[in-house]
Design a protein around this motif. Structure first.
Motif, PDB file in Angstrom:
ATOM      1  N   ARG A  76       0.828  -1.220   0.000  1.00 19.32           N
ATOM      2  CA  ARG A  76       0.000   0.000   0.000  1.00 19.32           C
ATOM      3  C   ARG A  76       0.855   1.259   0.000  1.00 19.32           C
ATOM      4  N   VAL A  77       2.140   1.123   0.334  1.00 14.66           N
ATOM      5  CA  VAL A  77       3.058   2.260   0.404  1.00 14.66           C
ATOM      6  C   VAL A  77       3.661   2.487  -0.977  1.00 14.66           C
ATOM      7  N   ALA A  78       3.472   3.689  -1.494  1.00 11.48           N
ATOM      8  CA  ALA A  78       3.857   3.969  -2.880  1.00 11.48           C
ATOM      9  C   ALA A  78       5.343   3.759  -3.146  1.00 11.48           C
ATOM     10  N   ALA A  79       6.194   3.974  -2.141  1.00  7.10           N
ATOM     11  CA  ALA A  79       7.639   3.871  -2.345  1.00  7.10           C
ATOM     12  C   ALA A  79       8.172   2.450  -2.234  1.00  7.10           C
ATOM     13  N   SER A  80       7.367   1.501  -1.777  1.00  7.37           N
ATOM     14  CA  SER A  80       7.843   0.125  -1.628  1.00  7.37           C
ATOM     15  C   SER A  80       8.265  -0.457  -2.973  1.00  7.37           C
ATOM     16  N   HIS A  81       9.328  -1.245  -2.950  1.00  8.12           N
ATOM     17  CA  HIS A  81       9.831  -1.960  -4.132  1.00  8.12           C
ATOM     18  C   HIS A  81      10.325  -1.011  -5.216  1.00  8.12           C
ATOM     19  N   ALA A  82      10.823   0.164  -4.814  1.00  5.66           N
ATOM     20  CA  ALA A  82      11.255   1.165  -5.792  1.00  5.66           C
ATOM     21  C   ALA A  82      12.671   1.643  -5.508  1.00  5.66           C
ATOM     22  N   VAL A  83      13.319   2.154  -6.554  1.00  6.44           N
ATOM     23  CA  VAL A  83      14.645   2.749  -6.444  1.00  6.44           C
ATOM     24  C   VAL A  83      14.699   3.954  -7.369  1.00  6.44           C
ATOM     25  N   VAL A  84      15.378   5.013  -6.922  1.00  8.30           N
ATOM     26  CA  VAL A  84      15.601   6.199  -7.745  1.00  8.30           C
ATOM     27  C   VAL A  84      16.969   6.072  -8.403  1.00  8.30           C
ATOM     28  N   VAL A  85      17.011   6.248  -9.732  1.00  5.95           N
ATOM     29  CA  VAL A  85      18.246   6.014 -10.491  1.00  5.95           C
ATOM     30  C   VAL A  85      18.860   7.300 -11.043  1.00  5.95           C
ATOM     31  N   GLY A  86      18.205   8.424 -10.841  1.00 12.35           N
ATOM     32  CA  GLY A  86      18.741   9.712 -11.280  1.00 12.35           C
ATOM     33  C   GLY A  86      17.940  10.837 -10.663  1.00 12.35           C
ATOM     34  N   GLN A  87      18.602  11.973 -10.378  1.00 10.68           N
ATOM     35  CA  GLN A  87      17.933  13.083  -9.706  1.00 10.68           C
ATOM     36  C   GLN A  87      18.476  14.429 -10.154  1.00 10.68           C
ATOM     37  N   ILE A  88      17.654  15.461  -9.943  1.00 10.77           N
ATOM     38  CA  ILE A  88      18.140  16.828  -9.770  1.00 10.77           C
ATOM     39  C   ILE A  88      17.750  17.222  -8.358  1.00 10.77           C
ATOM     40  N   HIS A  89      18.707  17.741  -7.614  1.00 16.81           N
ATOM     41  CA  HIS A  89      18.519  18.064  -6.204  1.00 16.81           C
ATOM     42  C   HIS A  89      18.871  19.527  -5.997  1.00 16.81           C
ATOM     43  N   SER A  90      18.123  20.205  -5.145  1.00 13.64           N
ATOM     44  CA  SER A  90      18.503  21.563  -4.758  1.00 13.64           C
ATOM     45  C   SER A  90      19.525  21.492  -3.633  1.00 13.64           C
ATOM     46  N   ALA A  91      20.529  22.348  -3.704  1.00 17.19           N
ATOM     47  CA  ALA A  91      21.545  22.428  -2.655  1.00 17.19           C
ATOM     48  C   ALA A  91      21.204  23.483  -1.617  1.00 17.19           C
ATOM     49  N   ASP A  92      20.148  24.239  -1.842  1.00 17.02           N
ATOM     50  CA  ASP A  92      19.834  25.403  -1.019  1.00 17.02           C
ATOM     51  C   ASP A  92      18.445  25.288  -0.398  1.00 17.02           C
ATOM     52  N   ALA A  93      18.164  26.199   0.517  1.00 18.40           N
ATOM     53  CA  ALA A  93      16.845  26.308   1.167  1.00 18.40           C
ATOM     54  C   ALA A  93      16.411  24.948   1.717  1.00 18.40           C
ATOM     55  N   PHE A  94      15.251  24.419   1.271  1.00 14.10           N
ATOM     56  CA  PHE A  94      14.737  23.139   1.789  1.00 14.10           C
ATOM     57  C   PHE A  94      15.453  21.924   1.196  1.00 14.10           C
ATOM     58  N   GLU A  95      16.292  22.120   0.207  1.00 12.36           N
ATOM     59  CA  GLU A  95      16.972  21.016  -0.488  1.00 12.36           C
ATOM     60  C   GLU A  95      15.973  20.033  -1.102  1.00 12.36           C
ATOM     61  N   ASN A  96      14.938  20.580  -1.726  1.00 12.53           N
ATOM     62  CA  ASN A  96      13.946  19.746  -2.401  1.00 12.53           C
ATOM     63  C   ASN A  96      14.459  19.269  -3.757  1.00 12.53           C
ATOM     64  N   GLU A  97      13.636  18.454  -4.434  1.00  9.82           N
ATOM     65  CA  GLU A  97      14.100  17.732  -5.625  1.00  9.82           C
ATOM     66  C   GLU A  97      13.154  17.969  -6.815  1.00  9.82           C
ATOM     67  N   PRO A  98      13.583  18.780  -7.772  1.00 13.18           N
ATOM     68  CA  PRO A  98      12.736  18.985  -8.956  1.00 13.18           C
ATOM     69  C   PRO A  98      12.669  17.771  -9.880  1.00 13.18           C
ATOM     70  N   LEU A  99      13.516  16.768  -9.646  1.00  9.59           N
ATOM     71  CA  LEU A  99      13.451  15.554 -10.464  1.00  9.59           C
ATOM     72  C   LEU A  99      13.933  14.348  -9.678  1.00  9.59           C
ATOM     73  N   LYS A 100      13.147  13.267  -9.743  1.00 12.84           N
ATOM     74  CA  LYS A 100      13.574  11.938  -9.304  1.00 12.84           C
ATOM     75  C   LYS A 100      13.086  10.944 -10.353  1.00 12.84           C
ATOM     76  N   ILE A 101      13.980  10.126 -10.881  1.00 13.18           N
ATOM     77  CA  ILE A 101      13.626   9.099 -11.864  1.00 13.18           C
ATOM     78  C   ILE A 101      13.564   7.757 -11.140  1.00 13.18           C
ATOM     79  N   PHE A 102      12.388   7.126 -11.163  1.00 12.56           N
ATOM     80  CA  PHE A 102      12.118   5.901 -10.408  1.00 12.56           C
ATOM     81  C   PHE A 102      12.046   4.671 -11.307  1.00 12.56           C
ATOM     82  N   TYR A 103      12.418   3.536 -10.711  1.00  9.52           N
ATOM     83  CA  TYR A 103      12.030   2.219 -11.225  1.00  9.52           C
ATOM     84  C   TYR A 103      11.352   1.488 -10.074  1.00  9.52           C
TER      85      TYR A 103
END
Length: 369
Positions: free
Chosen positions: A144-171
């Motif tokens: 039921r948990v959306a992240a179960s059985h998943a891995v992120v293989v590429g990202q864009i990450h912010s280095a500043d402020a909240f350090e949020n992520e404008p991109l995560k590529i999942f499998y």
């Protein structure tokens, strides 16, 4: 000379057979006394990741035990980061367990490259490409948990402020399924000071998006017909130029997909803008924020690449989207590897292009190491 003398001399003349035997003895004895040079065993040369994809000057490597290995030229770690040959090509292996020490404030382990420089979306002309195949995702986790059985293989990450992520590529692939899904996320850069209200929006590439989950802990949705199997190659290209992010995904036998996203102007600035997918997944657990109008403008961003395991051992009661309740064997890495509770991703190719306005990203590592 008398006949007797001649006969006497004949007695002292060796026969031909005696001479041959004597010569053979000398040769044999000479061979026995000959000093032989020792035969040197050929030492098998280690193939490092930097031999396979020569771009490691631009990254620091975070390992699945939370440590920062730094610039990973001529480096390997048999638990997390090494090379293999599948009979056709050399591959760089990124491997990380469900549970263990993590990097920064994340709940999840990773063996992942993080770019040593950061760049700004408005003036960016930066690109990341990769060809890879996912070899394993966690064998356990609450379906039921959306992240179960998943891995992120590429990202864009912010280095500043909240350090949020404008991109995560999942499998992601559910147990018992042959095919999994590839999808990508945009995480809002939350307006205000309460980043706990942030949420992701998921777009399917092949197969399903993040929102497709099981009805109970151990029941799974229908297998995607156009999905990607474990061990099946696919490629991505991520380009950010003058604030626009362009994504290209390709895989033999699958439709090539292209997406674009503006990183400078938000489309989620009011509660009315929150998409239906988010209302289903995130709003019920209190993640119902809005994004600042300028999105990621003014924040330094950087690429990541590797295996960022999305499955962990935290209780789903904490967060029904991100806490998987998976097996971690109390952080025992080898036990997790033995029964499939890990993520493993192999990369064959990769490249990075960095714009002239990029600057040092050392501040990010200082905060998170």
């Amino acid at each position: 000379m008398t006949l007797n003398n001649l006969n006497m001399n004949k007695k002292h003349i060796p026969s031909v057979a005696t001479l041959i035997l004597f010569s053979f003895f000398l040769i044999l004895n000479s061979c026995k006394n000959e000093v032989k040079e020792p035969v040197e065993k050929e030492v098998e040369k280690t193939v490092y990741a930097s031999d396979v994809i020569p771009f490691f000057d631009d990254w620091k490597l975070i390992l699945g035990d939370g440590s920062n290995a730094g610039i990973a030229n001529n480096f390997e770690n048999k638990d997390f980061f090494y090379t293999v040959n599948d009979g056709n090509s050399d591959w760089v292996v990124f491997k990380t367990p469900n549970g263990g020490d993590t990097h920064g404030t994340s709940n999840n382990t990773r063996t992942e490259l993080a770019q040593t420089k950061k760049w700004y979306p408005k003036t960016a002309n930066d690109e990341l490409t990769a060809t890879l195949k996912v070899m394993n995702v966690s064998a356990t986790g609450d379906a039921r948990v959306a992240a179960s059985h998943a891995v992120v293989v590429g990202q864009i990450h912010s280095a500043d402020a909240f350090e949020n992520e404008p991109l995560k590529i999942f499998y992601k692939k559910f147990p018992g399924h042959t095919k999994g899904s590839v999808f990508w996320h945009y995480e809002i850069n939350t307006a205000g000071d309460d980043n706990s209200k942030r949420w992701d929006y998921s777009s399917a590439v092949w197969g399903n998006d993040f929102a497709v989950v099981g009805d109970s802990v151990n029941t799974y949705p229908e297998e995607p017909k156009d999905g990607i199997a474990l061990g099946e190659e696919f490629s991505y290209e991520v380009k950010v130029e003058k604030g626009i992010m362009t994504l290209n995904f390709s895989s033999e036998g699958h439709e090539t997909k292209t997406f674009t996203k503006n990183l400078l102007e938000s489309e989620y600035t009011t509660t009315e803008d929150i998409p239906e997918q988010t209302q289903k997944l995130f709003v019920p657990i209190g993640q119902d924020g809005v994004e600042r109008k300028s999105a990621y403008a003014g924040e330094g961003c950087f690429f990541k690449l590797g295996a960022y395991n999305q499955t962990n051992g935290k209780s789903p009661e904490v967060n029904r989207n991100w806490c998987s309740g998976a097996e971690t064997h109390n952080g025992d890495i080898q036990k997790q590897y033995a029964d499939g509770n890990y993520a493993e991703v192999w990369f064959k190719k990769g490249s990075i292009s960095i714009s002239e306005d990029a600057v040092s990203n050392e501040g990010y590592f200082t905060k998170n190491d």
